[in-house]
Structure formats: C-alpha cells, structure tokens
Design an enzyme around this catalytic site. Structure first.
Site, PDB file in Angstrom:
ATOM      1  N   GLY A 110       0.839  -1.182  -0.051  1.00 46.42           N
ATOM      2  CA  GLY A 110      -0.104   0.081   0.010  1.00 46.42           C
ATOM      3  C   GLY A 110       1.060   1.106   0.059  1.00 46.42           C
ATOM      4  O   GLY A 110       0.253   2.253  -0.541  1.00 46.42           O
ATOM      5  N   GLU A 113       1.894   1.734  -3.566  1.00 53.66           N
ATOM      6  CA  GLU A 113       0.437   2.294  -4.293  1.00 53.66           C
ATOM      7  C   GLU A 113       0.158   3.795  -3.958  1.00 53.66           C
ATOM      8  O   GLU A 113      -0.050   4.477  -4.805  1.00 53.66           O
ATOM      9  CB  GLU A 113      -0.695   1.264  -3.723  1.00 53.66           C
ATOM     10  CG  GLU A 113      -0.449   0.036  -4.403  1.00 53.66           C
ATOM     11  CD  GLU A 113      -1.673  -0.875  -3.863  1.00 53.66           C
ATOM     12  OE1 GLU A 113      -1.561  -1.250  -2.543  1.00 53.66           O
ATOM     13  OE2 GLU A 113      -2.578  -1.172  -4.485  1.00 53.66           O
ATOM     14  N   GLU A 133       2.441  -8.252  -1.847  1.00 52.33           N
ATOM     15  CA  GLU A 133       1.372  -8.716  -1.681  1.00 52.33           C
ATOM     16  C   GLU A 133       1.346 -10.238  -1.881  1.00 52.33           C
ATOM     17  O   GLU A 133       0.771 -11.008  -0.950  1.00 52.33           O
ATOM     18  CB  GLU A 133       0.251  -7.937  -2.090  1.00 52.33           C
ATOM     19  CG  GLU A 133      -0.276  -6.638  -1.557  1.00 52.33           C
ATOM     20  CD  GLU A 133       0.464  -5.588  -2.495  1.00 52.33           C
ATOM     21  OE1 GLU A 133       1.632  -5.921  -3.293  1.00 52.33           O
ATOM     22  OE2 GLU A 133       0.061  -4.513  -2.166  1.00 52.33           O
TER      23      GLU A 133
HETATM   24  N1  CO8 Z   1       1.740  -3.792   8.779  1.00 47.99           N
HETATM   25  C1  CO8 Z   1       1.860  -3.906  10.139  1.00 47.99           C
HETATM   26  N2  CO8 Z   1       3.150  -3.924  10.821  1.00 47.99           N
HETATM   27  C2  CO8 Z   1       4.229  -3.765  10.162  1.00 47.99           C
HETATM   28  C3  CO8 Z   1       4.264  -3.706   8.690  1.00 47.99           C
HETATM   29  C4  CO8 Z   1       2.993  -3.654   7.887  1.00 47.99           C
HETATM   30  N3  CO8 Z   1       2.979  -3.768   6.632  1.00 47.99           N
HETATM   31  N4  CO8 Z   1       5.672  -3.609   8.185  1.00 47.99           N
HETATM   32  C5  CO8 Z   1       6.246  -3.596   9.499  1.00 47.99           C
HETATM   33  N5  CO8 Z   1       5.777  -3.420  10.402  1.00 47.99           N
HETATM   34  C6  CO8 Z   1       5.917  -3.640  11.714  1.00 47.99           C
HETATM   35  C7  CO8 Z   1       6.598  -4.855  12.211  1.00 47.99           C
HETATM   36  O1  CO8 Z   1       5.757  -5.723  12.490  1.00 47.99           O
HETATM   37  C8  CO8 Z   1       7.254  -4.415  13.390  1.00 47.99           C
HETATM   38  O2  CO8 Z   1       6.749  -4.286  14.531  1.00 47.99           O
HETATM   39  P1  CO8 Z   1       7.092  -4.845  16.152  1.00 47.99           P
HETATM   40  O3  CO8 Z   1       8.512  -4.110  16.161  1.00 47.99           O
HETATM   41  O4  CO8 Z   1       5.908  -4.641  16.895  1.00 47.99           O
HETATM   42  O5  CO8 Z   1       7.607  -6.206  15.828  1.00 47.99           O
HETATM   43  C9  CO8 Z   1       7.922  -3.116  13.017  1.00 47.99           C
HETATM   44  O6  CO8 Z   1       6.834  -2.488  12.102  1.00 47.99           O
HETATM   45  C10 CO8 Z   1       9.351  -2.956  12.672  1.00 47.99           C
HETATM   46  O7  CO8 Z   1       9.397  -3.830  11.354  1.00 47.99           O
HETATM   47  P2  CO8 Z   1      10.473  -4.750  11.087  1.00 47.99           P
HETATM   48  O8  CO8 Z   1      10.930  -5.371  12.685  1.00 47.99           O
HETATM   49  O9  CO8 Z   1       9.848  -5.925  10.478  1.00 47.99           O
HETATM   50  O10 CO8 Z   1      11.392  -4.082  10.529  1.00 47.99           O
HETATM   51  P3  CO8 Z   1      12.854  -4.575   9.417  1.00 47.99           P
HETATM   52  O11 CO8 Z   1      13.653  -3.388   9.324  1.00 47.99           O
HETATM   53  O12 CO8 Z   1      13.352  -5.879  10.058  1.00 47.99           O
HETATM   54  O13 CO8 Z   1      12.085  -4.972   8.081  1.00 47.99           O
HETATM   55  C11 CO8 Z   1      10.539  -4.650   6.305  1.00 47.99           C
HETATM   56  C12 CO8 Z   1      11.485  -3.999   7.340  1.00 47.99           C
HETATM   57  C13 CO8 Z   1      11.167  -5.280   5.276  1.00 47.99           C
HETATM   58  C14 CO8 Z   1       9.682  -3.554   5.713  1.00 47.99           C
HETATM   59  C15 CO8 Z   1       9.232  -5.648   6.889  1.00 47.99           C
HETATM   60  O14 CO8 Z   1       8.920  -4.788   8.278  1.00 47.99           O
HETATM   61  C16 CO8 Z   1       8.278  -6.198   6.179  1.00 47.99           C
HETATM   62  O15 CO8 Z   1       8.467  -6.944   5.302  1.00 47.99           O
HETATM   63  N6  CO8 Z   1       7.064  -5.549   6.267  1.00 47.99           N
HETATM   64  C17 CO8 Z   1       6.019  -5.933   5.546  1.00 47.99           C
HETATM   65  C18 CO8 Z   1       5.967  -5.479   4.115  1.00 47.99           C
HETATM   66  C19 CO8 Z   1       4.657  -5.942   3.496  1.00 47.99           C
HETATM   67  O16 CO8 Z   1       4.485  -6.993   3.217  1.00 47.99           O
HETATM   68  N7  CO8 Z   1       3.814  -5.060   3.104  1.00 47.99           N
HETATM   69  C20 CO8 Z   1       2.697  -5.349   2.317  1.00 47.99           C
HETATM   70  C21 CO8 Z   1       1.681  -5.373   3.185  1.00 47.99           C
HETATM   71  S1  CO8 Z   1      -0.009  -5.688   2.291  1.00 47.99           S
HETATM   72  C22 CO8 Z   1      -0.484  -4.523   1.466  1.00 47.99           C
HETATM   73  O17 CO8 Z   1       0.114  -3.522   1.727  1.00 47.99           O
HETATM   74  C23 CO8 Z   1      -1.653  -4.653   0.689  1.00 47.99           C
HETATM   75  C24 CO8 Z   1      -2.305  -3.356   0.223  1.00 47.99           C
HETATM   76  C25 CO8 Z   1      -3.717  -3.349  -0.203  1.00 47.99           C
HETATM   77  C26 CO8 Z   1      -4.714  -3.704   0.836  1.00 47.99           C
HETATM   78  C27 CO8 Z   1      -5.870  -3.344   0.329  1.00 47.99           C
HETATM   79  C28 CO8 Z   1      -6.962  -3.464   1.677  1.00 47.99           C
HETATM   80  C29 CO8 Z   1      -7.379  -4.855   1.783  1.00 47.99           C
END
Ligand code: CO8
Length: 255
Positions: A110, A113, A133
């Site tokens: 997102g 996007e 995704e």
């Molecule tokens: N949602 C919720 N929390 C998140 C997200 C997220 N997308 N990304 C990171 N966080 C949180 C982590 O859970 C973590 O929380 P905590 O400290 O409580 O454990 C905190 O942020 C820090 O993140 P990391 O420890 O993972 O940080 P890193 O530096 O190790 O990694 C990354 C960074 C590579 C960005 C990693 O956090 C990651 O892969 N994040 C997810 C990325 C992802 O998959 N994004 C796509 C999500 S789906 C989407 O966007 C669909 C859009 C359309 C939706 C339509 C509506 C239905």
C-alpha cells in the site's frame, strides 16, 4: 479532527504532510485513511497552498497496509478496506494541486501504491520499492494493479506484482517508477526546491496541466485533446495574458 498519525507543516505555499507511525513503519490503518481524507479536505480549503508533499517519518515511507489490522478480516471487510483506501488515494489524484511523494525509505504494498497516486515521485537513495502482496497470499487493494502498469508498463508492473521482489531506488528510476533519486540527507531540500519551482509558475496553469493530463490519460487521446483545447483558452485574458505580457516586457510575471 485531531491528527494523530499525520503531521502538517505549511511553508512558503507548500503543504508538507508527514506520515508518523514509525513504530509500525507507517503501515496504513483505518485511522490513517480517516486522517488523510480530512487532510485532503483541509489542504483543498487552504487557498494559498500550491503543492502538497507527502513523506514518512523514520526508516519507512510506508511499509504497506497494516497487516495486524487485516489479519482477522473476512472477505467482505477486506473488500471494504480496499474501497476505502482506493477512494482516499483517488482524492489525492483529484486534488487540484500537484502532490509530490518524497520517498524516504520502504515504499511497499500500500505504500508503493500511495506513491503511485502522487503526481511526481522523488526517492532517497535508501528507498526500497515493492508490491509484496503475493508473498502474503494477497493482491494489491489500493489500485496497484491498475496504476503501476500505467506508470511503468505492463511487463515491469507484472514483474514486481508477480514476484513480490523489492527493488532499490536506482532500479525504480530505471523503470520510470520514480523521477529522481537523491542522497538521503538531500531528499527534503530537493523536494522543497522542486515544489517551490512548481509553486512559482502560473497557479491556474499548474492546476490545469494536472487535471487535463490525468483526465486525458484515463479517457483517451481524442477526448484528452478536446479537453486540452477547451482549457487552453481558460488562462487567456487573465493569468496567461499576464504571463505572456511579462515575457514580452522582460519582467517576472505577477500572478
Ligand atoms: N503492517 C503492520 N506492521 C508492520 C508492517 C505492516 N505492513 N510492516 C512493518 N510492520 C511492523 C513490524 O511488525 C514491526 O513491529 P514490532 O516492532 O511490533 O515487531 C515494526 O513494524 C518494524 O518492522 P520490522 O521489525 O519487520 O523491520 P525490519 O527493518 O526488520 O523489516 C520490512 C522492514 C522489510 C519493511 C518488514 O517490516 C516487512 O517486510 N514489512 C511488511 C511489508 C509488506 O508485506 N507490506 C505489504 C503489506 S500488504 C499490503 O500493503 C496490501 C495493500 C492493499 C490492501 C488493500 C486493503 C485490503
């Protein structure tokens, strides 16, 4: 509405909006969309603002939709969450002033996007882009399946959408996803200089360029040309007359 996630700073006709939920890498939740809707309305009502800039606090621009909020949704709730986000991002596209994304870090899902709904994208050399995704068994829900291909071509779009791979800022520049890559510490300086340059141009012309370009792209060439010819006339007798007179009189225009 009291903003909790968004911060607004207006300086020299530029509205800088910072997404500030760094503990979750600025992941997009329901509250974000409520605040962004309000922000677009607020900025629309500020007559002396010429450009909007969106950036993120911390190491992410936006790391995607909030996975923690989505995990327990049923199908209907997820579709509704998608529609809400689509409407918010559409309102950014329809905002009459240009919107620049200052991409400071991760722009994933997102978040990627959101950058696509902006008019111009400037990236820090540290930024990372992707549509992960499919890694989660999902598809984009904020019009990424529609906007990305329009920006970078279907092949480049499907490459990102089908692999879920992350790309760096140089690769994003190569495929045309961003317009410029700058050193991280220069990001806001460069973006503000760009925003000020746009803000110095004829204000009506700037709005018309955005509106006609965007409408034409969605409607088709003939319709777009018809709209262009109609709107070409709009600045004549007012702002355009001043701009042309200033050129002939070798002086700066007074908008
Ligand atoms: N949602 C919720 N929390 C998140 C997200 C997220 N997308 N990304 C990171 N966080 C949180 C982590 O859970 C973590 O929380 P905590 O400290 O409580 O454990 C905190 O942020 C820090 O993140 P990391 O420890 O993972 O940080 P890193 O530096 O190790 O990694 C990354 C960074 C590579 C960005 C990693 O956090 C990651 O892969 N994040 C997810 C990325 C992802 O998959 N994004 C796509 C999500 S789906 C989407 O966007 C669909 C859009 C359309 C939706 C339509 C509506 C239905």
């Amino acid at each position: 509405m009291q903003y909790e996630i968004l911060k607004l700073n207006v300086e020299e006709r530029i509205a800088v909006v910072t997404i500030s939920r760094p503990q979750a890498l600025n992941a997009l939740n329901t509250r974000f969309f409520q605040e962004m809707d309000q922000m677009v309305t607020d900025i629309h009502s500020l007559n002396d603002v010429s450009v909007m800039v969106i950036t993120g606090e911390g190491k992410a621009f936006v790391a995607g939709a909030d996975i923690a909020e989505m995990v327990d949704m049923n199908s209907a709730q997820a579709s509704e969450f998608s529609r809400t986000g689509q409407n918010t991002f559409r309102s950014l596209e329809l905002l009459e002033i240009p919107v620049i994304a200052a991409i400071n870090g991760f722009a994933l899902g997102g978040g990627c996007e959101l950058t696509q709904a902006c008019d111009i994208r400037i990236a820090s050399a540290k930024a990372k882009f992707g549509q992960p995704e499919v890694n989660l068994g999902l598809i984009p829900g904020y019009a990424g399946t529609q906007r990305l291909a329009r920006l970078v071509g279907l092949g480049n779009a499907l490459h990102l959408l089908l692999t879920g791979d992350m790309i760096n800022a140089d690769e994003a520049l190569r495929i045309g996803l961003v317009q410029k890559v700058v050193e991280p510490e220069q990001l806001m300086t460069e973006v503000m200089a760009l925003a000020k340059k746009i803000a110095s141009k004829g204000p009506k012309a700037v709005r018309l360029v955005k509106m006609v370009s965007r409408k034409g792209l969605l409607s088709g060439f003939e319709e777009g040309c018809a709209l262009e010819a109609k709107e070409f006339g709009t600045p004549f007798g007012n702002e355009g007359a001043e701009g042309m007179r200033a050129f002939l009189e070798k002086r700066e225009p007074k908008w």
